[in-house]
Design an enzyme around this catalytic site. Structure first.
Site, PDB file in Angstrom:
ATOM      1  N   GLU A 175       3.902   1.087   5.585  1.00 19.79           N
ATOM      2  CA  GLU A 175       3.251   1.139   6.901  1.00 19.79           C
ATOM      3  C   GLU A 175       4.112   1.774   7.994  1.00 19.79           C
ATOM      4  O   GLU A 175       4.369   1.198   9.048  1.00 19.79           O
ATOM      5  CB  GLU A 175       2.791  -0.278   7.288  1.00 19.79           C
ATOM      6  CG  GLU A 175       1.884  -0.878   6.238  1.00 19.79           C
ATOM      7  CD  GLU A 175       1.340  -2.264   6.574  1.00 19.79           C
ATOM      8  OE1 GLU A 175       1.646  -2.787   7.653  1.00 19.79           O
ATOM      9  OE2 GLU A 175       0.597  -2.820   5.744  1.00 19.79           O
ATOM     10  N   GLU A 217      -3.387  -2.017  -3.124  1.00 16.53           N
ATOM     11  CA  GLU A 217      -3.699  -3.377  -2.647  1.00 16.53           C
ATOM     12  C   GLU A 217      -5.201  -3.558  -2.451  1.00 16.53           C
ATOM     13  O   GLU A 217      -5.674  -4.065  -1.465  1.00 16.53           O
ATOM     14  CB  GLU A 217      -2.966  -3.653  -1.322  1.00 16.53           C
ATOM     15  CG  GLU A 217      -1.468  -3.461  -1.398  1.00 16.53           C
ATOM     16  CD  GLU A 217      -0.750  -3.749  -0.099  1.00 16.53           C
ATOM     17  OE1 GLU A 217      -1.329  -4.427   0.774  1.00 16.53           O
ATOM     18  OE2 GLU A 217       0.403  -3.292   0.063  1.00 16.53           O
TER      19      GLU A 217
HETATM   20  C1  XIL Z   1       0.150  -9.894   2.967  1.00 15.64           C
HETATM   21  C2  XIL Z   1       0.055 -11.061   1.982  1.00 15.64           C
HETATM   22  O1  XIL Z   1      -1.098 -10.892   1.169  1.00 15.64           O
HETATM   23  C3  XIL Z   1      -0.021 -12.365   2.762  1.00 15.64           C
HETATM   24  O2  XIL Z   1      -0.013 -13.436   1.839  1.00 15.64           O
HETATM   25  C4  XIL Z   1       1.158 -12.449   3.705  1.00 15.64           C
HETATM   26  O3  XIL Z   1       1.015 -13.617   4.480  1.00 15.64           O
HETATM   27  C5  XIL Z   1       1.200 -11.236   4.626  1.00 15.64           C
HETATM   28  O4  XIL Z   1       1.263 -10.032   3.846  1.00 15.64           O
HETATM   29  N1  XIL Z   1      -0.333  -4.902   3.567  1.00 15.64           N
HETATM   30  C6  XIL Z   1       0.753  -5.150   2.799  1.00 15.64           C
HETATM   31  C7  XIL Z   1       0.961  -6.471   2.186  1.00 15.64           C
HETATM   32  O5  XIL Z   1       1.515  -4.220   2.447  1.00 15.64           O
HETATM   33  O6  XIL Z   1       2.330  -6.785   1.997  1.00 15.64           O
HETATM   34  C8  XIL Z   1       0.281  -7.556   3.007  1.00 15.64           C
HETATM   35  O7  XIL Z   1       0.338  -8.726   2.223  1.00 15.64           O
HETATM   36  C9  XIL Z   1      -1.163  -7.177   3.294  1.00 15.64           C
HETATM   37  C10 XIL Z   1      -1.227  -5.892   4.065  1.00 15.64           C
END
Ligand code: XIL
Length: 346
Positions: free
Chosen positions: A157, A264
């Site tokens: 990000e 994701e």
């Molecule tokens: C999220 C997790 O799913 C949560 O459990 C945590 O509280 C916060 O992070 N983009 C990402 C991930 O790259 O690392 C994030 O994961 C969701 C958004």
């Protein structure tokens, strides 16, 4: 959509979800083959330490997936404490649990604007000391899991949602400028000579300008000779995303010739407008598969879903309701999973 608005929107989810007959109750469960056998590329899933101890989760993941991404155990908040001491036990446990099950591990994430170890605060303004500590942090984490992970999200990000370009509002960029990205890749490669190193971001399928800025950063890294080995598109997407957007995104990312990771995936009903968007979920998961299948084999790094069952989703926490994943709360495959298998058949 930025994360604050995303999570605020989910607070309103019950109304939207109930209107679409959502929640985890979906049409009758379907029968599917193991996803990892049906897919000619790796099928991954986000995993957290305690889930390995839950038989229903464990059985589902071992049946359908060949790779896990630690949902938080390898992030800075889990591997270093406020005194700067490295706390490896949680990440080590995910890696050993995966290895015991024959699951590969994809590392996530070495550098993220939203997780800066507290010890870096004292180094702000001193570029030399900051950079030394930064490089050491990346090398220590990447080095510990060298040979144990099949790749890394090295920087997560780095690009803004609003089209203004690279995120500057974080300790990494403030102290090192955008060189923080290149340095992270170089230090990760110094610690792990083999793992493909990824640049990862979200909303790339929804925001063409963000996608263009992301690709500009990737091209800059390649020009600088950074060991960029792949591009990750998180694909946390609403179920009413317009047709064709996901395919356009994946094709644009693939234009650099690097492996592409749908890293994701979840397809939110709660973020979609009122109405029943479960057909939209089936359409979109099909689009993801079609776009990945259209890539040359060497560029299909795989599809990782951000959770196994709906109740495992980060979008379904603190009472928020959604049904964004392939399996329902009872670990039964949903029609969205059948749509994925159908798309794999072509
Ligand atoms: C999220 C997790 O799913 C949560 O459990 C945590 O509280 C916060 O992070 N983009 C990402 C991930 O790259 O690392 C994030 O994961 C969701 C958004």
């Amino acid at each position: 959509m930025d994360r604050r608005r995303l999570l605020a929107g989910l607070a309103a989810a019950p109304l939207a979800l109930s209107a679409c007959g959502g929640g985890t109750a979906d049409a009758a469960p379907v029968d599917i083959p193991p996803l990892k056998s049906a897919a000619p590329f790796p099928m991954g899933v986000a995993a957290m330490t305690e889930q390995f101890g839950e038989p229903a989760w464990d059985d589902l993941v071992r049946s359908h997936f060949d790779r896990v991404t630690p949902e938080w155990e390898m992030k800075a908040e889990a591997v270093v404490d406020d005194a700067g001491r490295m706390t490896w036990d949680r990440a080590d446990r995910v890696v050993s649990s995966a290895e015991q099950r024959g699951l590969k591990v994809f590392g996530h994430t070495l550098v993220w604007y939203s997780q800066v170890p507290r010890t870096f605060a004292a180094l702000e303004g001193d570029r030399r000391r900051f950079e030394l500590a930064y490089g050491e942090y990346v090398r220590r984490v990447a080095g510990r899991y060298a040979g144990k992970v099949v790749g890394w999200d090295v920087v997560n990000e780095a690009v803004t949602d609003d089209g203004s370009g690279y995120r500057a509002d974080n300790a990494w960029a403030r102290n090192l400028g955008m060189d923080y990205v290149r340095i992270a890749f170089e230090q990760a490669r110094a610690a792990d000579p083999a793992a493909p190193l990824f640049l990862n971001d979200y909303n790339l399928e929804q925001l063409p300008k963000k996608r263009a800025d992301f690709l500009k950063l990737a091209e800059r890294l390649l020009r600088e000779g950074a060991p960029l080995g792949g591009l990750g598109t998180q694909t946390h997407t609403p179920a009413d995303l317009a047709p064709g957007e996901i395919g356009r995104c994946i094709r644009d990312l693939a234009s650099l010739g690097l492996p592409v990771h749908v890293s994701e995936l979840d397809i939110s009903l709660a973020r979609a407008g009122l109405g029943d968007h479960r057909e939209g979920q089936r359409r979109l998961v099909g689009e993801v598969v079609e776009a990945v299948m259209a890539l040359p084999e060497r560029q299909r790094f795989g599809i990782t879903v951000w959770g196994a069952r709906d109740k495992d989703s980060w979008l379904v926490r603190e009472g928020k309701r959604d049904a964004p994943l392939l399996f329902d709360d009872d670990a039964r495959p949903k029609p969205m999973a059948a749509a994925l298998v159908d798309a794999l058949k072509g």
